[in-house]
Design a protein around this motif. Sequence first.
Motif: not given
Length: 224
Positions: A180-208
């Motif tokens: 679960l942990k390794s796959r979630l890490d892999e998905i988070a690092a994947g190329d599934w959104a634009s760089a800008a969107a991923k940065k916004a999502i990463e900061q939102t996740q950190a804030a949560l």
Amino acid sequence: MERLTLADELVLLAYDDAGVNRLGSPALDHGLAGAVLVELALARRVDLVDDRLVVRDAAPTGHPLLDAALATIGADRRRRSPKDWIPRLAKGLPDEVLAGLVAAGVLRREADRVLWVFPRTRYPSPDGGEPPVETAARQRMTAALTVDGPVDARTAGLLALTRAVGLHRRLFPEVPKDRLKSRLDEIAAGDWASAAAKKAIEQTQAALLIATTAATTAAFVAST
């Protein structure tokens, strides 16, 4: 109903089949605000500039809840971080999302009393089982976790949200913790959104993560 928003799906995952919120408040409130920000980022309506959210495209998404948040962000004279926006957007969100799901017939509202004294509101499905749209969300999330390969942006975003609010381990007990942990890490690092969107999502996740940890700590302190 029309396609569920990420906030809709997060509510369904957070409530058990008896219609009880197992995530608690304010974790769910913050999680839903995060879901709104993730959705707007994926729709390329908001971006991060110097770690502050800015409206990139003010065109309506067609969903009232998302459009209200977009207008609120756009109207603010200050540029704020996702951490700042989450508590501001969280107010009243669970009630709004639940009301929408009830209106669509996905859930029903039941008011009763615990021990005939304490009022309680529950949100089970009309037949008392898991709503089909929730089952579909679980299936695509499970598939993403158990099979290697690319993941669509909405599923990746939903997985990021469930992880940020600490719901992922409850949702996928059949998936080994290491996987679960390794796959979630892999998905988070994947190329599934634009760089800008991923940065916004990463900061939102950190804030949560910060908001959820703070709420958990406060609840523990209050109970001791």
